[in-house]
Design a protein around this motif. Sequence first.
Motif, PDB file in Angstrom:
ATOM      1  N   THR A 101       0.841  -1.196   0.000  1.00  0.00           N
ATOM      2  CA  THR A 101       0.000   0.000   0.000  1.00  0.00           C
ATOM      3  C   THR A 101       0.876   1.246   0.000  1.00  0.00           C
ATOM      4  O   THR A 101       1.763   1.381   0.842  1.00  0.00           O
ATOM      5  N   ASP A 102       0.642   2.144  -0.961  1.00  0.00           N
ATOM      6  CA  ASP A 102       1.366   3.419  -0.997  1.00  0.00           C
ATOM      7  C   ASP A 102       0.907   4.309   0.154  1.00  0.00           C
ATOM      8  O   ASP A 102      -0.287   4.392   0.451  1.00  0.00           O
ATOM      9  N   TYR A 103       1.849   4.988   0.785  1.00  0.00           N
ATOM     10  CA  TYR A 103       1.498   5.973   1.797  1.00  0.00           C
ATOM     11  C   TYR A 103       2.587   7.026   1.881  1.00  0.00           C
ATOM     12  O   TYR A 103       3.748   6.786   1.521  1.00  0.00           O
ATOM     13  N   ASP A 104       2.197   8.219   2.342  1.00  0.00           N
ATOM     14  CA  ASP A 104       3.136   9.313   2.557  1.00  0.00           C
ATOM     15  C   ASP A 104       3.428   9.434   4.046  1.00  0.00           C
ATOM     16  O   ASP A 104       2.554   9.184   4.884  1.00  0.00           O
ATOM     17  N   VAL A 105       4.636   9.837   4.355  1.00  0.00           N
ATOM     18  CA  VAL A 105       5.014  10.113   5.738  1.00  0.00           C
ATOM     19  C   VAL A 105       5.303  11.605   5.852  1.00  0.00           C
ATOM     20  O   VAL A 105       6.199  12.138   5.185  1.00  0.00           O
ATOM     21  N   LEU A 106       4.514  12.290   6.678  1.00  0.00           N
ATOM     22  CA  LEU A 106       4.691  13.715   6.926  1.00  0.00           C
ATOM     23  C   LEU A 106       5.242  13.926   8.320  1.00  0.00           C
ATOM     24  O   LEU A 106       5.090  13.080   9.203  1.00  0.00           O
ATOM     25  N   ARG A 107       5.858  15.085   8.520  1.00  0.00           N
ATOM     26  CA  ARG A 107       6.162  15.570   9.873  1.00  0.00           C
ATOM     27  C   ARG A 107       5.350  16.836  10.091  1.00  0.00           C
ATOM     28  O   ARG A 107       5.457  17.785   9.316  1.00  0.00           O
ATOM     29  N   VAL A 108       4.549  16.831  11.143  1.00  0.00           N
ATOM     30  CA  VAL A 108       3.591  17.904  11.399  1.00  0.00           C
ATOM     31  C   VAL A 108       3.967  18.652  12.676  1.00  0.00           C
ATOM     32  O   VAL A 108       4.350  18.027  13.667  1.00  0.00           O
ATOM     33  N   PHE A 109       3.827  19.965  12.657  1.00  0.00           N
ATOM     34  CA  PHE A 109       4.203  20.853  13.762  1.00  0.00           C
ATOM     35  C   PHE A 109       5.727  20.887  13.944  1.00  0.00           C
ATOM     36  O   PHE A 109       6.251  20.792  15.053  1.00  0.00           O
ATOM     37  N   CYS A 110       6.435  21.032  12.831  1.00  0.00           N
ATOM     38  CA  CYS A 110       7.894  21.099  12.890  1.00  0.00           C
ATOM     39  C   CYS A 110       8.345  22.405  13.539  1.00  0.00           C
ATOM     40  O   CYS A 110       7.623  23.400  13.570  1.00  0.00           O
ATOM     41  N   GLY A 170      -2.289  25.664  14.106  1.00  0.00           N
ATOM     42  CA  GLY A 170      -1.464  25.581  12.914  1.00  0.00           C
ATOM     43  C   GLY A 170      -0.023  25.232  13.221  1.00  0.00           C
ATOM     44  O   GLY A 170       0.439  25.294  14.361  1.00  0.00           O
ATOM     45  N   GLY A 171       0.685  24.861  12.157  1.00  0.00           N
ATOM     46  CA  GLY A 171       2.098  24.530  12.288  1.00  0.00           C
ATOM     47  C   GLY A 171       2.707  24.240  10.928  1.00  0.00           C
ATOM     48  O   GLY A 171       2.029  24.229   9.896  1.00  0.00           O
ATOM     49  N   ARG A 172       4.000  24.004  10.935  1.00  0.00           N
ATOM     50  CA  ARG A 172       4.728  23.677   9.712  1.00  0.00           C
ATOM     51  C   ARG A 172       4.587  22.177   9.414  1.00  0.00           C
ATOM     52  O   ARG A 172       4.610  21.360  10.334  1.00  0.00           O
ATOM     53  N   VAL A 173       4.490  21.865   8.131  1.00  0.00           N
ATOM     54  CA  VAL A 173       4.373  20.469   7.691  1.00  0.00           C
ATOM     55  C   VAL A 173       5.412  20.209   6.606  1.00  0.00           C
ATOM     56  O   VAL A 173       5.605  21.028   5.704  1.00  0.00           O
ATOM     57  N   PHE A 174       6.079  19.059   6.696  1.00  0.00           N
ATOM     58  CA  PHE A 174       7.045  18.651   5.672  1.00  0.00           C
ATOM     59  C   PHE A 174       6.765  17.222   5.249  1.00  0.00           C
ATOM     60  O   PHE A 174       6.387  16.379   6.072  1.00  0.00           O
ATOM     61  N   LEU A 175       6.945  16.968   3.948  1.00  0.00           N
ATOM     62  CA  LEU A 175       6.850  15.604   3.432  1.00  0.00           C
ATOM     63  C   LEU A 175       8.170  14.907   3.686  1.00  0.00           C
ATOM     64  O   LEU A 175       9.200  15.292   3.127  1.00  0.00           O
ATOM     65  N   GLU A 176       8.138  13.908   4.532  1.00  0.00           N
ATOM     66  CA  GLU A 176       9.356  13.162   4.891  1.00  0.00           C
ATOM     67  C   GLU A 176       9.739  12.177   3.803  1.00  0.00           C
ATOM     68  O   GLU A 176      10.883  12.124   3.355  1.00  0.00           O
ATOM     69  N   ARG A 177       8.764  11.371   3.357  1.00  0.00           N
ATOM     70  CA  ARG A 177       9.056  10.376   2.323  1.00  0.00           C
ATOM     71  C   ARG A 177       7.746   9.765   1.827  1.00  0.00           C
ATOM     72  O   ARG A 177       6.701   9.909   2.449  1.00  0.00           O
ATOM     73  N   GLN A 178       7.834   9.086   0.677  1.00  0.00           N
ATOM     74  CA  GLN A 178       6.757   8.257   0.175  1.00  0.00           C
ATOM     75  C   GLN A 178       7.218   6.815   0.251  1.00  0.00           C
ATOM     76  O   GLN A 178       8.385   6.521  -0.008  1.00  0.00           O
TER      77      GLN A 178
END
Length: 225
Positions: A2-11, A207-215
Amino acid sequence: MTDYDVLRVFCGPNGGHGNALGVVRDGSVLPGRSDRQALAAELGFSETVFVDDPERGAIDIYTPTLRLPFAGHPCVGTAWLLDVPELRTPAGVVGARLDGEFSWIEARAEWAPPRTLRRHATPAEVDALDVPPPGEWIYAWAWEDEAAGRIRARAFPGRGDGIDEDEATGAAAILLTEQLGRALNITQGKGSQILTAPQPHGWVEIGGRVFLERQALTAPRGRQA
């Protein structure tokens, strides 16, 4: 698989830290609740989101052990990823917007699961806390600068599911904002940043900063992704 994205939220301001979030953009690959719960447990994030309709923002949220009608950091992260004006959760419709480097949502405190908000005298006391045994979901906090609305916090879910401490938790921050009735700038965990502001008619913006860590793809059964 299953494809999924990993984000980091509230950086934090330098882009570090933040709470990891798994997002399955095509929720139709796992339509059943039992399969979604199993994948959330396998991935091991504090929350995993399944997107059922990306255009309408319809989402379904799971911890490793249970389904949630609403959760803060999954909504902030998924709103950023989908770039939609609202999300549809079982709890209700969550407003969303992007403002520069911050992703914001607007939700109601009554949607948040119960939390024990435990005030401490100093940030040093919060920093020195040991992880408590499973039981209460504890949000430990202290003023860093009360006049400026700056808070030091740590979160202990107490669920016994392998998540001893949450790096950044939106729902607890919403509850604290409602209790204190003012805008907050929260440093949580090892250095995550959460911003909040009470809004009219019982709403709270967070609110906060969000970054895409990896797919990624799920690992075979029995192995951690």
